[in-house]
Design an enzyme around this catalytic site. Structure first.
Site, short mmCIF file in Angstrom:
data_model
loop_
_atom_site.label_atom_id
_atom_site.label_comp_id
_atom_site.label_asym_id
_atom_site.label_seq_id
_atom_site.Cartn_x
_atom_site.Cartn_y
_atom_site.Cartn_z
N ALA B 13 0.83 -1.20 0.00
CA ALA B 13 0.00 0.00 0.00
C ALA B 13 0.87 1.25 0.00
CB ALA B 13 -0.91 -0.01 1.23
N CYS B 14 0.25 2.35 -0.39
CA CYS B 14 0.86 3.67 -0.36
C CYS B 14 1.45 3.93 1.02
CB CYS B 14 -0.21 4.72 -0.69
SG CYS B 14 0.30 6.41 -0.51
N PRO B 15 2.64 4.43 1.19
CA PRO B 15 3.55 4.98 0.18
C PRO B 15 4.65 4.00 -0.25
CG PRO B 15 4.35 5.62 2.33
CD PRO B 15 3.19 4.67 2.55
#
Lengths: 158, 75
Positions: B13-15
């Site tokens: 997932a981000c980041p």
């Protein structure tokens, strides 16, 4: 080439806001910015060690120490906290989506060289000593923050 | 095209995709090519914006079955 800068003031001690702050900080570091997070008031609790650290304190300072969350794992949510059920639920959901936990985000920020600065004035107000905060933090005041923020195109207050 | 470094961020997932991509590029020589895989739905916008602000060069992007494949030349 002069590096771009990003500065973030983390005022809040809410889990969700701290996660947002650290995701932005890590993203900015990946943009090769010099990143500073300035922790003040409740935001300082994000950086408390989770173990009890013996310190010399007055009664009022001790009470603050007991009442405030001891570190990133103890923070509550700004919404839907539900007496601590909310954070448990969000941690479960984050794991399911492979999102990093707040302690992992903090570790990654340190690894990426994000400058973590504790506001000394609010440390005094809340009775927090440097040895209670995670290692590697700098101590400074508003002038140091403004020194960094003046050059930063990205500057957030969370 | 010769790929010098491969980074697989599928499921992350981000980041993380950007952070992993940056780390990989930091360790590469100028002109070398990075292949990065991601299943993050925001990855295309993220990498476009990120490469534009970096000295690196965008080569290509393709997507199949939700997996984005980016090729970036280290600048």
């Amino acid at each position: 080439m002069e590096k771009e800068q990003t500065t973030i003031v983390l005022f809040s001690g809410d889990l969700d806001k701290a996660i947002a702050a650290f995701i932005i900080a890590n993203g900015a570091a990946a943009y090769d910015h010099d990143v500073t997070i300035f922790f003040t008031f409740w935001g300082l609790n994000t950086m408390r060690k989770d173990e009890v650290v013996k310190t010399e304190k007055g009664l009022l300072e001790k009470m603050f120490g007991w009442m405030m969350p001891r570190g990133a794992n103890k923070l509550g949510l700004s919404n839907m906290n539900m007496m601590g059920m909310g954070p448990k639920m969000i941690k479960h959901v984050m794991k399911k989506h492979n999102a990093l936990t707040l302690p992992q985000l903090i570790e990654m920020a340190q690894e990426q060289g994000v400058k973590l600065v504790a506001c000394t004035m609010t440390m005094d107000l809340l009775g927090l000593k440097q040895e209670e905060l995670i290692d590697g933090m700098e101590l400074a005041g508003v002038a140091a923050y403004l020194g960094d923020a003046t050059n930063a195109k990205v500057n957030l207050f969370i | 095209m010769n790929i010098d470094v491969r980074v697989d961020t599928k499921g992350m997932a981000c980041p993380m995709p950007i952070v992993k991509g940056k780390k990989a590029l930091d360790g590469m020589q100028q002109g070398q090519i990075l292949e990065l895989l991601s299943t993050d739905k925001g990855a295309l916008n993220d990498f476009q914006a990120w490469v534009k602000k970096s000295p690196n060069e965008w080569i290509s992007h393709e997507e199949s079955n939700g997996v984005h494949r980016f090729l970036i030349r280290k600048g």
